[in-house]
Design a protein around this motif. Structure first.
Motif, short mmCIF file in Angstrom:
data_model
loop_
_atom_site.label_atom_id
_atom_site.label_comp_id
_atom_site.label_asym_id
_atom_site.label_seq_id
_atom_site.Cartn_x
_atom_site.Cartn_y
_atom_site.Cartn_z
N GLY A 172 12.14 2.30 4.12
CA GLY A 172 12.07 3.59 4.81
C GLY A 172 10.71 3.86 5.42
O GLY A 172 10.29 5.01 5.55
N LEU A 173 10.01 2.78 5.81
CA LEU A 173 8.68 2.90 6.42
C LEU A 173 8.75 2.75 7.93
O LEU A 173 9.46 1.87 8.43
N ALA B 170 0.83 -1.20 0.00
CA ALA B 170 0.00 0.00 0.00
C ALA B 170 0.86 1.25 0.00
O ALA B 170 0.52 2.26 -0.63
N ALA B 171 1.99 1.17 0.69
CA ALA B 171 2.85 2.34 0.80
C ALA B 171 3.50 2.71 -0.53
O ALA B 171 3.86 3.87 -0.75
N ARG B 172 3.67 1.74 -1.42
CA ARG B 172 4.47 2.01 -2.62
C ARG B 172 3.75 1.78 -3.94
O ARG B 172 4.27 2.13 -4.99
N VAL B 173 2.52 1.20 -3.88
CA VAL B 173 1.91 0.77 -5.15
C VAL B 173 1.53 1.94 -6.04
O VAL B 173 1.67 1.85 -7.27
N GLU B 174 1.08 3.05 -5.46
CA GLU B 174 0.65 4.17 -6.30
C GLU B 174 1.86 4.78 -7.04
O GLU B 174 1.80 5.00 -8.25
N ASP B 175 2.94 5.01 -6.31
CA ASP B 175 4.14 5.54 -6.95
C ASP B 175 4.71 4.55 -7.97
O ASP B 175 5.15 4.95 -9.05
N ALA B 176 4.71 3.26 -7.61
CA ALA B 176 5.30 2.25 -8.51
C ALA B 176 4.51 2.16 -9.81
O ALA B 176 5.09 2.05 -10.90
#
Lengths: 198, 198
Positions: free
Chosen positions: B77-78, B20-26
């Motif tokens: 970095g979370l 969830a933390a990275r999927v939008e940017d990825a």
């Protein structure tokens, strides 16, 4: 001070095939010593109350695993054929890899057994197949098997499996670095980074 | 023709936090459209005969998971704090994310709920906590919750969970791309590659 990576593997384990194929090169490239640690997964699953592969116990997850293996092997450039029997018994092969864990040919043997099981669909539970594999990598199968099946030879694998349980292993492949455990082929890079930082 | 990545997530799922933390940017970086698919994991585990998180059913594996989460969060970095309760109920949060799956703020909401659960140890099973999170991302919690808890709003999450079962999902996070399923945060990159090649 770089620490060694202990590679804990079981010949019936699908994802161990991925790690076995690349661990020696990956360690060499990272400048990290490699220790081959053959063990049996059955008693480790048994200690968690499982009497079969979790991939057989949970068929939906098992079906996905075979698809995932096809994709991961393709990504790594590895041949893959779904074995006609799973999981295959691995006792003799595991005893050889344990008793001869320091032999210069152990890496070639480990890779050849995995390739037999997961690329050529050969029955690695058959002692004759294992003997043939030893010969194929240029070793004397009679001598290798004799040494691995003396009481002292058998004790090496038994001791390794007991050590796996004591150290909290619950699956394969696992990597142990400086007392820290990393589980799964997807964590080899973390294990190597830990070895370099330790 | 690039296909969208459907991101199937459950707020109680530890590894979904990483995705969830990275999927939008990825997805943005890969030029791949993203579809948020909130669902409930409980019925999916139930269909496999499990009435609790497998990390609770297999404590040795569960203990490792928390260590692995610490390492993976550090790598990304979370922030991470082991929740004082696990798994936490996620019904209201899941209903909001399902019913408002196309809202421009859904990504911010999803990330905020995961951060509350796995970095701030807030009780996301408490409706007041969920309402506060909605307000914190600048939305009107009364209106958002009202829309998500009408019969039609509730039906969206129920339908998504039924769809997850029909499509063979067995865990979270999962990604579905052009009919192909990829399981686990470690497979986001494979899913993106599949979307670009489809």
């Amino acid at each position: 001070m770089v620490k060694p990576v202990e590679f804990w593997f079981e010949f019936a384990s699908t994802y161990s095939y991925l790690s076995a194929a690349r661990v020696e090169d990956a360690c060499a490239e990272a400048g990290v010593p490699l220790v081959w640690r053959s063990f049996l997964l059955g008693p480790v699953f048994g200690a968690q109350g499982m009497n079969d592969s979790p991939f057989n116990m949970y068929p939906v997850k098992g079906a996905y695993m075979w698809t995932d293996m096809e994709r991961c092997c393709a990504d790594l450039g590895l041949s893959f054929v779904k074995p006609s029997s799973f999981p295959r018994g691995s006792l003799l092969a595991a005893r050889i890899a344990a008793a001869h864990g320091d032999a210069p040919w152990v890496g070639a043997f480990v890779r050849a057994v995995y390739h037999a099981n997961f690329a050529d669909d050969r029955d690695i539970a058959d002692d004759a197949v294992v003997a043939a594999i030893v010969d194929e990598i240029g070793q004397d199968s009679a001598a290798v098997i004799a040494a691995a099946t003396t009481p002292e030879g058998k004790a090496v694998l038994r001791g390794a499996t007991e050590e796996a349980l004591e150290r909290g292993l619950f699956g394969a492949p696992s990597f142990i670095v400086d007392g820290a455990m990393f589980w799964g082929n997807d964590r080899l890079e973390q294990a190597l980074a830990h070895a370099r930082a330790a």
